[in-house]
Motif scaffolding. Structure first.
Motif, PDB file in Angstrom:
ATOM      1  N   LYS A 197       0.847  -1.186   0.000  1.00 57.12           N
ATOM      2  CA  LYS A 197       0.000   0.000   0.000  1.00 57.12           C
ATOM      3  C   LYS A 197       0.881   1.234   0.000  1.00 57.12           C
ATOM      4  O   LYS A 197       1.807   1.365   0.811  1.00 57.12           O
ATOM      5  CB  LYS A 197      -0.922   0.028   1.214  1.00 57.12           C
ATOM      6  CG  LYS A 197      -1.893   1.206   1.186  1.00 57.12           C
ATOM      7  CD  LYS A 197      -2.841   1.183   2.361  1.00 57.12           C
ATOM      8  CE  LYS A 197      -3.845   2.334   2.251  1.00 57.12           C
ATOM      9  NZ  LYS A 197      -3.194   3.653   2.247  1.00 57.12           N
ATOM     10  N   GLY A 198       0.600   2.162  -0.907  1.00 55.09           N
ATOM     11  CA  GLY A 198       1.386   3.382  -0.947  1.00 55.09           C
ATOM     12  C   GLY A 198       1.119   4.202  -2.192  1.00 55.09           C
ATOM     13  O   GLY A 198       0.349   3.810  -3.079  1.00 55.09           O
ATOM     14  N   ASP A 199       1.783   5.350  -2.243  1.00 55.04           N
ATOM     15  CA  ASP A 199       1.618   6.344  -3.299  1.00 55.04           C
ATOM     16  C   ASP A 199       2.860   6.322  -4.173  1.00 55.04           C
ATOM     17  O   ASP A 199       3.980   6.417  -3.667  1.00 55.04           O
ATOM     18  CB  ASP A 199       1.445   7.722  -2.640  1.00 55.04           C
ATOM     19  CG  ASP A 199       1.104   8.822  -3.628  1.00 55.04           C
ATOM     20  OD1 ASP A 199       1.282   8.623  -4.849  1.00 55.04           O
ATOM     21  OD2 ASP A 199       0.681   9.901  -3.173  1.00 55.04           O
ATOM     22  N   LEU A 200       2.681   6.201  -5.478  1.00 54.38           N
ATOM     23  CA  LEU A 200       3.848   6.176  -6.366  1.00 54.38           C
ATOM     24  C   LEU A 200       4.586   7.510  -6.392  1.00 54.38           C
ATOM     25  O   LEU A 200       5.726   7.581  -6.848  1.00 54.38           O
ATOM     26  CB  LEU A 200       3.446   5.736  -7.773  1.00 54.38           C
ATOM     27  CG  LEU A 200       2.440   6.553  -8.598  1.00 54.38           C
ATOM     28  CD1 LEU A 200       3.043   7.785  -9.231  1.00 54.38           C
ATOM     29  CD2 LEU A 200       1.816   5.672  -9.675  1.00 54.38           C
ATOM     30  N   LYS A 201       3.944   8.567  -5.894  1.00 48.21           N
ATOM     31  CA  LYS A 201       4.624   9.865  -5.802  1.00 48.21           C
ATOM     32  C   LYS A 201       5.465   9.968  -4.533  1.00 48.21           C
ATOM     33  O   LYS A 201       6.355  10.819  -4.442  1.00 48.21           O
ATOM     34  CB  LYS A 201       3.605  11.011  -5.846  1.00 48.21           C
ATOM     35  CG  LYS A 201       2.877  11.118  -7.179  1.00 48.21           C
ATOM     36  CD  LYS A 201       1.999  12.350  -7.231  1.00 48.21           C
ATOM     37  CE  LYS A 201       0.824  12.247  -6.276  1.00 48.21           C
ATOM     38  NZ  LYS A 201      -0.108  13.402  -6.396  1.00 48.21           N
ATOM     39  N   GLU A 202       5.173   9.149  -3.535  1.00 50.71           N
ATOM     40  CA  GLU A 202       5.940   9.085  -2.291  1.00 50.71           C
ATOM     41  C   GLU A 202       6.126   7.614  -1.958  1.00 50.71           C
ATOM     42  O   GLU A 202       5.439   7.052  -1.101  1.00 50.71           O
ATOM     43  CB  GLU A 202       5.211   9.817  -1.162  1.00 50.71           C
ATOM     44  CG  GLU A 202       4.995  11.301  -1.427  1.00 50.71           C
ATOM     45  CD  GLU A 202       4.244  11.980  -0.290  1.00 50.71           C
ATOM     46  OE1 GLU A 202       4.038  11.336   0.754  1.00 50.71           O
ATOM     47  OE2 GLU A 202       3.840  13.142  -0.470  1.00 50.71           O
ATOM     48  N   LEU A 203       7.064   6.986  -2.617  1.00 49.09           N
ATOM     49  CA  LEU A 203       7.200   5.538  -2.582  1.00 49.09           C
ATOM     50  C   LEU A 203       7.502   5.023  -1.177  1.00 49.09           C
ATOM     51  O   LEU A 203       8.330   5.598  -0.457  1.00 49.09           O
ATOM     52  CB  LEU A 203       8.313   5.101  -3.532  1.00 49.09           C
ATOM     53  CG  LEU A 203       8.020   5.314  -5.017  1.00 49.09           C
ATOM     54  CD1 LEU A 203       9.289   5.164  -5.833  1.00 49.09           C
ATOM     55  CD2 LEU A 203       6.954   4.333  -5.493  1.00 49.09           C
ATOM     56  N   PRO A 204       6.836   3.943  -0.774  1.00 48.96           N
ATOM     57  CA  PRO A 204       7.136   3.342   0.526  1.00 48.96           C
ATOM     58  C   PRO A 204       8.551   2.759   0.527  1.00 48.96           C
ATOM     59  O   PRO A 204       9.067   2.361  -0.527  1.00 48.96           O
ATOM     60  CB  PRO A 204       6.079   2.244   0.662  1.00 48.96           C
ATOM     61  CG  PRO A 204       5.615   1.976  -0.723  1.00 48.96           C
ATOM     62  CD  PRO A 204       5.754   3.255  -1.474  1.00 48.96           C
TER      63      PRO A 204
END
Length: 263
Positions: free
Chosen positions: A102-109
Protein backbone atom coordinates in the motif's frame (compact mmCIF):
# COMPACT_ATOMS: atom_id res chain seq x y z
CA UNK A 1 -12.34 -19.41 2.29
CA UNK A 2 -11.66 -15.71 1.73
CA UNK A 3 -14.39 -13.41 3.06
CA UNK A 4 -16.24 -11.19 0.59
CA UNK A 5 -17.34 -7.63 1.34
CA UNK A 6 -20.27 -5.65 0.01
CA UNK A 7 -21.08 -6.51 -3.61
CA UNK A 8 -17.88 -8.46 -4.22
CA UNK A 9 -17.93 -11.69 -6.19
CA UNK A 10 -15.37 -14.36 -7.05
CA UNK A 11 -14.67 -14.98 -10.75
CA UNK A 12 -12.35 -17.31 -12.57
CA UNK A 13 -9.34 -15.51 -14.03
CA UNK A 14 -10.80 -15.95 -17.52
CA UNK A 15 -10.36 -19.62 -18.56
CA UNK A 16 -7.85 -20.32 -15.78
CA UNK A 17 -9.35 -23.07 -13.63
CA UNK A 18 -6.71 -22.56 -10.91
CA UNK A 19 -6.65 -18.81 -10.27
CA UNK A 20 -9.68 -16.87 -9.14
CA UNK A 21 -10.18 -13.18 -8.50
CA UNK A 22 -12.34 -11.06 -6.20
CA UNK A 23 -14.07 -8.26 -8.10
CA UNK A 24 -16.73 -5.65 -7.48
CA UNK A 25 -18.79 -3.66 -10.01
CA UNK A 26 -18.72 -0.59 -7.76
CA UNK A 27 -15.12 -0.81 -6.54
CA UNK A 28 -12.92 -2.61 -9.05
CA UNK A 29 -13.32 -5.05 -11.95
CA UNK A 30 -10.55 -5.60 -14.48
CA UNK A 31 -10.96 -4.85 -18.18
CA UNK A 32 -9.39 -6.17 -21.36
CA UNK A 33 -6.73 -3.44 -21.03
CA UNK A 34 -5.15 -5.33 -18.12
CA UNK A 35 -5.17 -8.61 -20.04
CA UNK A 36 -3.56 -7.01 -23.09
CA UNK A 37 -0.86 -5.36 -20.96
CA UNK A 38 -0.02 -8.61 -19.17
CA UNK A 39 0.24 -10.41 -22.51
CA UNK A 40 2.35 -7.63 -24.08
CA UNK A 41 4.86 -7.36 -21.23
CA UNK A 42 8.33 -8.87 -21.48
CA UNK A 43 9.01 -11.11 -18.48
CA UNK A 44 11.96 -12.92 -16.97
CA UNK A 45 10.95 -16.57 -16.71
CA UNK A 46 12.66 -17.81 -13.55
CA UNK A 47 14.48 -15.00 -11.74
CA UNK A 48 14.18 -11.27 -11.23
CA UNK A 49 11.79 -8.74 -9.75
CA UNK A 50 8.64 -7.28 -11.26
CA UNK A 51 6.60 -4.31 -10.04
CA UNK A 52 3.06 -3.37 -11.06
CA UNK A 53 2.07 0.22 -10.26
CA UNK A 54 -1.61 1.17 -9.81
CA UNK A 55 -2.17 -2.55 -9.30
CA UNK A 56 -5.83 -2.37 -8.30
CA UNK A 57 -7.00 -5.78 -7.12
CA UNK A 58 -3.67 -7.31 -8.28
CA UNK A 59 -5.11 -8.60 -11.55
CA UNK A 60 -1.90 -7.93 -13.53
CA UNK A 61 0.37 -9.66 -10.96
CA UNK A 62 -2.02 -12.63 -11.06
CA UNK A 63 -1.73 -12.84 -14.84
CA UNK A 64 2.05 -12.33 -14.80
CA UNK A 65 2.50 -15.07 -12.20
CA UNK A 66 1.22 -17.56 -14.79
CA UNK A 67 4.20 -16.75 -17.05
CA UNK A 68 7.03 -16.07 -14.62
CA UNK A 69 8.49 -17.40 -11.39
CA UNK A 70 10.01 -14.00 -10.57
CA UNK A 71 9.04 -12.06 -7.44
CA UNK A 72 6.14 -9.70 -8.14
CA UNK A 73 5.13 -6.59 -6.19
CA UNK A 74 1.96 -4.56 -6.69
CA UNK A 75 1.55 -0.98 -5.45
CA UNK A 76 -1.94 0.37 -4.72
CA UNK A 77 -2.91 3.61 -2.98
CA UNK A 78 -6.60 3.00 -2.21
CA UNK A 79 -7.10 1.05 1.03
CA UNK A 80 -10.32 -0.66 -0.06
CA UNK A 81 -8.82 -1.94 -3.33
CA UNK A 82 -5.50 -2.81 -1.66
CA UNK A 83 -7.48 -5.04 0.69
CA UNK A 84 -8.96 -6.81 -2.35
CA UNK A 85 -5.44 -7.29 -3.75
CA UNK A 86 -4.23 -8.89 -0.51
CA UNK A 87 -7.19 -11.26 -0.39
CA UNK A 88 -6.72 -12.20 -4.06
CA UNK A 89 -3.11 -13.17 -3.40
CA UNK A 90 -4.11 -15.18 -0.33
CA UNK A 91 -7.02 -16.89 -2.10
CA UNK A 92 -4.67 -18.08 -4.85
CA UNK A 93 -1.94 -19.13 -2.37
CA UNK A 94 0.62 -16.88 -4.08
CA UNK A 95 1.96 -15.13 -0.96
CA UNK A 96 5.49 -16.39 -1.66
CA UNK A 97 5.53 -14.82 -5.13
CA UNK A 98 3.24 -11.77 -5.04
CA UNK A 99 3.46 -9.00 -2.45
CA UNK A 100 0.86 -6.21 -2.50
CA UNK A 101 2.16 -2.93 -1.06
CA UNK A 102 0.00 0.00 0.00
CA UNK A 103 1.39 3.38 -0.95
CA UNK A 104 1.62 6.34 -3.30
CA UNK A 105 3.85 6.18 -6.37
CA UNK A 106 4.62 9.87 -5.80
CA UNK A 107 5.94 9.09 -2.29
CA UNK A 108 7.20 5.54 -2.58
CA UNK A 109 7.14 3.34 0.53
CA UNK A 110 10.60 2.26 1.78
CA UNK A 111 10.16 -1.40 0.79
CA UNK A 112 9.97 -0.29 -2.86
CA UNK A 113 11.94 2.96 -2.97
CA UNK A 114 15.24 1.21 -2.23
CA UNK A 115 14.78 -1.52 -4.84
CA UNK A 116 15.37 -1.65 -8.58
CA UNK A 117 13.18 -3.88 -10.69
CA UNK A 118 13.79 -5.75 -13.92
CA UNK A 119 10.29 -4.97 -15.19
CA UNK A 120 7.76 -2.31 -14.19
CA UNK A 121 4.19 -2.35 -15.51
CA UNK A 122 1.33 0.10 -15.10
CA UNK A 123 -2.27 0.50 -16.20
CA UNK A 124 -2.56 4.16 -15.14
CA UNK A 125 -5.48 6.60 -15.09
CA UNK A 126 -6.08 7.63 -18.70
CA UNK A 127 -7.95 10.91 -18.58
CA UNK A 128 -6.62 14.35 -17.69
CA UNK A 129 -8.73 16.34 -15.28
CA UNK A 130 -8.11 19.67 -17.01
CA UNK A 131 -9.39 19.02 -20.54
CA UNK A 132 -13.11 19.03 -19.72
CA UNK A 133 -13.82 16.29 -22.26
CA UNK A 134 -14.49 13.45 -19.85
CA UNK A 135 -16.93 13.83 -16.97
CA UNK A 136 -15.41 12.57 -13.74
CA UNK A 137 -17.29 9.62 -12.27
CA UNK A 138 -19.07 10.31 -8.99
CA UNK A 139 -17.86 6.95 -7.67
CA UNK A 140 -14.49 7.84 -6.13
CA UNK A 141 -13.00 4.37 -6.76
CA UNK A 142 -13.80 4.58 -10.47
CA UNK A 143 -12.82 8.25 -10.64
CA UNK A 144 -9.36 7.55 -9.19
CA UNK A 145 -8.87 4.59 -11.54
CA UNK A 146 -9.83 6.49 -14.70
CA UNK A 147 -8.82 10.11 -14.12
CA UNK A 148 -5.52 11.75 -13.24
CA UNK A 149 -6.63 12.82 -9.77
CA UNK A 150 -4.09 11.09 -7.52
CA UNK A 151 -1.33 10.96 -10.16
CA UNK A 152 -0.75 12.02 -13.75
CA UNK A 153 1.29 10.50 -16.57
CA UNK A 154 4.37 12.49 -15.59
CA UNK A 155 4.15 11.10 -12.05
CA UNK A 156 3.75 7.55 -13.38
CA UNK A 157 6.71 7.66 -15.76
CA UNK A 158 8.92 9.40 -13.21
CA UNK A 159 8.17 6.60 -10.73
CA UNK A 160 8.75 3.92 -13.38
CA UNK A 161 12.13 5.41 -14.25
CA UNK A 162 13.21 5.61 -10.61
CA UNK A 163 12.22 2.01 -9.93
CA UNK A 164 13.44 0.13 -12.99
CA UNK A 165 17.10 -0.86 -13.36
CA UNK A 166 19.20 0.46 -16.24
CA UNK A 167 18.26 -1.47 -19.41
CA UNK A 168 15.20 -2.80 -17.60
CA UNK A 169 11.76 -2.76 -19.22
CA UNK A 170 8.72 -0.60 -18.51
CA UNK A 171 5.36 -1.36 -20.15
CA UNK A 172 2.14 0.64 -20.06
CA UNK A 173 -1.32 0.49 -21.56
CA UNK A 174 -2.96 3.81 -22.38
CA UNK A 175 -5.06 5.67 -24.95
CA UNK A 176 -3.73 6.47 -28.46
CA UNK A 177 -4.50 10.17 -27.94
CA UNK A 178 -1.69 10.22 -25.37
CA UNK A 179 1.04 8.68 -27.57
CA UNK A 180 2.87 12.00 -27.96
CA UNK A 181 2.86 12.42 -24.16
CA UNK A 182 3.94 8.80 -23.64
CA UNK A 183 6.98 9.32 -25.85
CA UNK A 184 8.04 12.83 -24.80
CA UNK A 185 7.53 12.31 -21.07
CA UNK A 186 9.20 8.91 -21.25
CA UNK A 187 12.29 10.42 -22.85
CA UNK A 188 12.31 13.10 -20.16
CA UNK A 189 12.94 10.32 -17.63
CA UNK A 190 15.40 8.32 -19.77
CA UNK A 191 12.77 5.81 -20.82
CA UNK A 192 13.34 5.07 -24.49
CA UNK A 193 10.30 3.71 -26.39
CA UNK A 194 11.16 0.33 -27.91
CA UNK A 195 7.83 -1.32 -28.86
CA UNK A 196 4.47 0.22 -29.73
CA UNK A 197 1.25 -1.61 -30.57
CA UNK A 198 -2.18 -0.21 -31.35
CA UNK A 199 -5.40 -2.06 -30.51
CA UNK A 200 -8.56 -1.47 -32.56
CA UNK A 201 -12.17 -2.46 -31.75
CA UNK A 202 -12.32 -3.97 -35.27
CA UNK A 203 -10.80 -3.42 -38.71
CA UNK A 204 -11.69 -0.02 -40.14
CA UNK A 205 -12.14 1.56 -36.71
CA UNK A 206 -9.68 3.91 -35.02
CA UNK A 207 -7.45 2.45 -32.33
CA UNK A 208 -8.73 2.93 -28.76
CA UNK A 209 -5.87 1.28 -26.84
CA UNK A 210 -2.11 1.54 -27.17
CA UNK A 211 0.58 -0.63 -25.60
CA UNK A 212 4.09 0.76 -25.17
CA UNK A 213 7.34 -0.71 -23.87
CA UNK A 214 10.33 1.36 -22.81
CA UNK A 215 13.94 0.50 -22.03
CA UNK A 216 15.63 2.51 -19.27
CA UNK A 217 18.72 4.22 -20.76
CA UNK A 218 18.03 2.42 -24.04
CA UNK A 219 19.11 3.49 -27.51
CA UNK A 220 16.55 5.00 -29.93
CA UNK A 221 15.03 2.13 -31.92
CA UNK A 222 11.24 1.89 -31.96
CA UNK A 223 9.38 -1.09 -33.41
CA UNK A 224 5.70 -0.57 -34.28
CA UNK A 225 4.08 -3.99 -34.05
CA UNK A 226 1.17 -5.20 -36.18
CA UNK A 227 -2.18 -3.99 -34.79
CA UNK A 228 -4.52 -6.09 -32.71
CA UNK A 229 -8.22 -6.22 -33.65
CA UNK A 230 -10.59 -7.12 -30.80
CA UNK A 231 -13.69 -8.08 -32.78
CA UNK A 232 -14.43 -9.37 -36.25
CA UNK A 233 -17.18 -7.96 -38.45
CA UNK A 234 -19.83 -10.02 -36.65
CA UNK A 235 -18.85 -8.70 -33.21
CA UNK A 236 -17.08 -11.91 -32.15
CA UNK A 237 -13.63 -11.99 -30.61
CA UNK A 238 -10.96 -12.55 -33.24
CA UNK A 239 -8.85 -15.69 -32.98
CA UNK A 240 -5.84 -13.67 -31.84
CA UNK A 241 -7.74 -11.98 -29.01
CA UNK A 242 -9.49 -15.19 -27.95
CA UNK A 243 -6.05 -16.77 -27.55
CA UNK A 244 -4.77 -13.76 -25.56
CA UNK A 245 -7.81 -13.91 -23.28
CA UNK A 246 -8.04 -17.65 -22.90
CA UNK A 247 -4.64 -19.07 -23.87
CA UNK A 248 -4.77 -22.51 -25.43
CA UNK A 249 -8.47 -22.52 -24.62
CA UNK A 250 -8.86 -19.65 -27.07
CA UNK A 251 -9.91 -21.79 -30.03
CA UNK A 252 -12.94 -22.92 -28.03
CA UNK A 253 -14.09 -19.29 -27.69
CA UNK A 254 -13.16 -18.02 -31.16
CA UNK A 255 -16.21 -16.87 -33.09
CA UNK A 256 -18.42 -16.29 -30.07
CA UNK A 257 -19.73 -12.99 -28.85
CA UNK A 258 -18.23 -11.27 -25.75
CA UNK A 259 -21.50 -11.56 -23.80
CA UNK A 260 -21.32 -15.36 -24.11
CA UNK A 261 -18.22 -15.59 -21.92
CA UNK A 262 -20.01 -15.62 -18.58
CA UNK A 263 -19.93 -19.39 -18.25
Amino acid sequence: MVALKGDERIDYLLADQERRIIQSPTVFSFSIDAVLLANFTYLPIKKGKILDLCTGNAVIPLFLSKRSQASIYGLEIQERIFDMAKRNVEMNHLEEQIQPVKGDLKELPPELANQRFDVVTCNPPYFRTDDGQKKINENEFLAYARHEILCNLDDVLKACSSLVRSKGKVSLVHRPQRVADLITIGKKYNLEPKRLQFVHPKKGREANIVLIEYSKDGKPDLDVLPPIYIHDEDGHYTGEVAKILYGEEGSRFHGRRPEEFSE
